[in-house]
Design an enzyme around this catalytic site. Structure first.
Site, PDB file in Angstrom:
ATOM      1  N   GLU A 157      -6.212  11.995  21.276  1.00 29.20           N
ATOM      2  CA  GLU A 157      -6.214  12.621  22.381  1.00 29.20           C
ATOM      3  C   GLU A 157      -6.003  14.048  22.202  1.00 29.20           C
ATOM      4  OE1 GLU A 157      -4.450  10.994  26.087  1.00 29.20           O
ATOM      5  OE2 GLU A 157      -3.016  12.391  25.944  1.00 29.20           O
ATOM      6  N   ASP A 207      -2.447   8.152  20.298  1.00 32.23           N
ATOM      7  CA  ASP A 207      -1.925   8.884  21.391  1.00 32.23           C
ATOM      8  C   ASP A 207      -0.901   9.676  21.006  1.00 32.23           C
ATOM      9  OD1 ASP A 207      -1.702   9.414  24.158  1.00 32.23           O
ATOM     10  OD2 ASP A 207      -0.152   8.059  24.416  1.00 32.23           O
ATOM     11  N   ASP A 246       1.728   4.151  25.643  1.00 33.75           N
ATOM     12  CA  ASP A 246       1.458   4.681  24.585  1.00 33.75           C
ATOM     13  C   ASP A 246       0.295   3.884  23.570  1.00 33.75           C
ATOM     14  OD1 ASP A 246       3.132   7.578  25.015  1.00 33.75           O
ATOM     15  OD2 ASP A 246       4.377   5.739  24.963  1.00 33.75           O
TER      16      ASP A 246
END
Length: 180
Positions: free
Chosen positions: A68, A7, A141
């Site tokens: 991501e 992330d 996160d």
């Protein structure tokens, strides 16, 4: 299949490793955050992220890295930092020959919770449940990185079949004398 989920972020870059196959219980092998000081020079922050991701790759030896996909937000500065951290993750994996998959936030949320509009708490709760953890990983996160890895494990078989079908179609329909 062992997947490192990333992330991306300049201040907090979530990382998480999940192992398993679609349709079977999954196992978390590690979760954490690579942190950089907000007041540090950009180049030093990127080096710190690279070093952190390299440590995760060395320790866990993933077969895939799921990152991501950066999407447009209102804050251009945030998007730039996220894109820079994302590029570092992709570079580290590609340097080692590890395939990289990009997943959108809504794709990850839909895969893990059933809704592409789920909030951070819902994602954390489902990650906790799916990986049989005692509590949601903190910060968010870290939970998001695990969700990315889970999403990739669950979606990779269908994605691979689609790629094989496209490759077969190209081979069959290639002009004479050419393949793919």
């Amino acid at each position: 299949m062992r997947v490192l989920g990333v992330d991306p972020g300049l201040t907090r870059c979530g990382v998480g490793v999940v192992e398993g196959v679609a349709g079977r219980p999954l196992t978390m092998l590690g979760v954490g955050v690579v942190r950089t000081p907000a007041d540090a020079e950009l180049g030093l922050r990127l080096v710190a992220i690279e070093q952190g991701i390299e440590r995760w790759l060395d320790e866990h030896r993933p077969e895939f890295v799921a990152v991501e996909r950066v999407f447009s937000q209102h804050n251009v500065r945030t998007v730039m930092g996220t894109a820079q951290a994302s590029a570092i993750a992709m570079l580290c994996a590609s340097r080692r020959g590890i395939p990289v998959a990009l997943h959108t936030p809504s794709e990850v949320k839909a895969a893990v919770t059933g809704s592409g509009r789920a909030d951070k708490a819902q994602v954390g709760a489902m990650v906790t449940r799916l990986l049989r953890l005692d509590a949601p990983p903190k910060p968010a996160d870290a939970a998001d990185a695990l969700a990315l890895a889970i999403c990739h494990i669950w979606r990779a078989p269908a994605h691979n079949r689609l790629q094989q079908a496209v490759a077969a179609h190209r081979t069959v329909h290639a002009p004479k004398g050419r393949t793919a």
